[in-house]
Design an enzyme around this catalytic site. Structure first.
Site, PDB file in Angstrom:
ATOM      1  N   LYS A  33     -14.106  -8.674   9.468  1.00 47.52           N
ATOM      2  CA  LYS A  33     -14.081  -7.214   9.661  1.00 47.52           C
ATOM      3  C   LYS A  33     -13.529  -6.530   8.416  1.00 47.52           C
ATOM      4  O   LYS A  33     -12.951  -7.196   7.539  1.00 47.52           O
ATOM      5  CB  LYS A  33     -13.223  -6.882  10.884  1.00 47.52           C
ATOM      6  CG  LYS A  33     -11.762  -7.302  10.741  1.00 47.52           C
ATOM      7  CD  LYS A  33     -11.037  -7.278  12.078  1.00 47.52           C
ATOM      8  CE  LYS A  33      -9.577  -7.681  11.897  1.00 47.52           C
ATOM      9  NZ  LYS A  33      -8.914  -7.946  13.191  1.00 47.52           N
ATOM     10  N   ARG A 128      -4.179  -3.284  24.050  1.00 51.25           N
ATOM     11  CA  ARG A 128      -4.953  -2.661  22.985  1.00 51.25           C
ATOM     12  C   ARG A 128      -6.414  -2.593  23.395  1.00 51.25           C
ATOM     13  O   ARG A 128      -6.980  -1.530  23.545  1.00 51.25           O
ATOM     14  CB  ARG A 128      -4.769  -3.440  21.672  1.00 51.25           C
ATOM     15  CG  ARG A 128      -5.345  -2.734  20.471  1.00 51.25           C
ATOM     16  CD  ARG A 128      -5.069  -3.465  19.172  1.00 51.25           C
ATOM     17  NE  ARG A 128      -5.809  -4.722  19.070  1.00 51.25           N
ATOM     18  CZ  ARG A 128      -5.893  -5.436  17.939  1.00 51.25           C
ATOM     19  NH1 ARG A 128      -5.265  -5.035  16.848  1.00 51.25           N
ATOM     20  NH2 ARG A 128      -6.580  -6.556  17.910  1.00 51.25           N
ATOM     21  N   TYR A 242       5.652  11.172 -13.550  1.00 55.37           N
ATOM     22  CA  TYR A 242       5.975  12.336 -12.722  1.00 55.37           C
ATOM     23  C   TYR A 242       7.442  12.342 -12.310  1.00 55.37           C
ATOM     24  O   TYR A 242       8.003  11.308 -11.928  1.00 55.37           O
ATOM     25  CB  TYR A 242       5.130  12.331 -11.447  1.00 55.37           C
ATOM     26  CG  TYR A 242       3.694  12.763 -11.656  1.00 55.37           C
ATOM     27  CD1 TYR A 242       3.398  14.030 -12.145  1.00 55.37           C
ATOM     28  CD2 TYR A 242       2.645  11.907 -11.342  1.00 55.37           C
ATOM     29  CE1 TYR A 242       2.081  14.426 -12.319  1.00 55.37           C
ATOM     30  CE2 TYR A 242       1.328  12.301 -11.510  1.00 55.37           C
ATOM     31  CZ  TYR A 242       1.054  13.562 -12.002  1.00 55.37           C
ATOM     32  OH  TYR A 242      -0.248  13.958 -12.164  1.00 55.37           O
ATOM     33  N   MET A 290      -2.069   8.706  -9.316  1.00 55.28           N
ATOM     34  CA  MET A 290      -3.298   8.443  -8.574  1.00 55.28           C
ATOM     35  C   MET A 290      -4.129   7.343  -9.228  1.00 55.28           C
ATOM     36  O   MET A 290      -4.631   6.432  -8.558  1.00 55.28           O
ATOM     37  CB  MET A 290      -4.127   9.727  -8.476  1.00 55.28           C
ATOM     38  CG  MET A 290      -5.361   9.574  -7.607  1.00 55.28           C
ATOM     39  SD  MET A 290      -6.327  11.091  -7.533  1.00 55.28           S
ATOM     40  CE  MET A 290      -5.257  12.152  -6.592  1.00 55.28           C
TER      41      MET A 290
END
Ligand SMILES: *Cc1c(COP(=O)(O)O)cnc(C)c1O
Length: 345
Positions: A33, A128, A242, A290
């Site tokens: 998955k 679940r 930053y 980022m």
């Protein structure tokens, strides 16, 4: 090339799958998955099929359809989320086997795809997915008359060998399936490692194949090499990145790397983890941006052209510990931007 390279050792992956499979007599399935835990479901699936895997598990029908295209006809592809509204055509056309989780799903399946194979999931305490004991008691006879291919449940605490939850769930699963003549499946990687009582007919290894804990004897499967964009000298008192979050205390050489939190390098790793330039540890300095990360390469003999974020010195679980998470999340966060390079398989 300015994107990082994620190298995936398919030989190590299939060796891990074989090792987990040889821990008992059950047929080892394979959980692929989330795009094969981020590593590429098509390549991972084909390598496992070649190594002998015949039963695959994915989370949703769309993943199953893509996997069927990669594998071709033959292997069984189970859909763990079951039969969702609108999926009948895809399940039918791509020969996917939903694992029905509720009475609603069972009705939907029998009405929209009569005669199409299915499995069932029982809830043994995780709350679940799956049918609870009372629901199961009500539909059991109808369900069994339709010949389910597999009945599964899932362990909530398989990675904690001493948890009482494991033996409780095992006992509940045995009770709920007693007297049935249908293949059964309970164990994920952690369940396989508990002991053979948890194995039943088909196991469902995921993280262990991909080289993660709790399979502590797994061969590492991934390495991640990140290019250095530029290096600079930074004087004591000067800051990097930053918020001036890191300030140099000595004359330092700082390398700026081409990866960041947008690539799955969790921002909380700033100042808490390191990369490796061959065998020199280079701490991450300042905040992770980022697309960029600063690392201290003062102690390397020369400016590195690339550094390893994952490799022999630092595996997925080391990085996960530093980020306060688990290896699963490190793997499934690996950027689509990375170039994936496959070895073996
Ligand atoms: C993800 C998953 C697995 C695989 O678990 P690992 O801990 O990665 O081995 C097995 N079964 C189910 C139902 C799952 O959702």
């Amino acid at each position: 090339m300015s994107t990082a390279t994620l190298t995936i050792d398919l030989g190590a992956l299939t060796a891990n799958w074989t090792a987990l499979g040889s821990m008992g007599r059950a047929e080892p399935g394979a959980v692929v998955k989330a795009n094969g835990y981020g590593l590429g479901a098509a390549r991972v699936g084909r390598a496992l099929a070649k190594a002998g895997a015949r039963t695959f598990f994915v989370a949703v029908a769309e993943e199953g359809a893509a996997l069927r295209q990669a594998l071709g006809p033959g292997p069984v592809i189970y859909i763990l989320s079951g039969h969702m509204a609108g999926d009948a055509n895809m399940l039918g056309d791509m020969d996917l086997t939903p694992i029905l989780n509720s009475l609603d799903q069972m009705i939907r399946h029998l009405e929209s795809l009569p005669g199409h194979p299915f499995g069932l999931q029982l809830d043994t305490g995780m709350n679940r997915l799956g049918m609870e004991p009372s629901e199961w008691a009500a539909v059991r006879d109808i369900a069994l008359a339709q010949d389910p291919q597999l009945i599964i449940s899932h362990l909530a605490c398989a990675d904690e060998p001493d948890a009482a939850m494991n033996t409780d769930q095992l006992a509940t699963f045995r009770q709920m399936t007693s007297g049935l003549d249908c293949p059964l499946s309970l164990a994920n990687t952690g369940g396989i490692l508990l002991n053979q009582a948890y194995h039943f007919d088909v196991t469902r290894p995921g993280i262990g194949m991909y080289g993660g804990m709790p399979f502590d004897r797994a061969r590492p499967v991934v390495s991640l090499d990140v290019p250095v964009i530029q290096c600079r000298d930074v004087a004591p008192g000067d800051a990097v990145g930053y918020g001036r979050a890191w300030v140099a205390r000595r004359p330092s050489r700082i390398a700026t790397l081409s990866t960041g939190y947008a690539d799955g390098i969790l921002r909380c790793l700033g100042d808490r983890a390191a990369v490796w330039a061959d065998d020199v540890r280079c701490p991450i300095v300042g905040r992770i941006s980022m697309d960029l990360i600063g690392v201290d390469v003062t102690d390397t003999p020369s400016d590195p052209r690339s550094v390893a974020l994952l490799g022999p010195q630092q595996g997925i679980d080391t990085l996960a510990d530093a980020a306060g998470t688990i290896g699963y999340e490190i793997l499934t966060s690996m950027s689509e931007r990375y170039t994936r390079r496959y070895l073996g398989g």
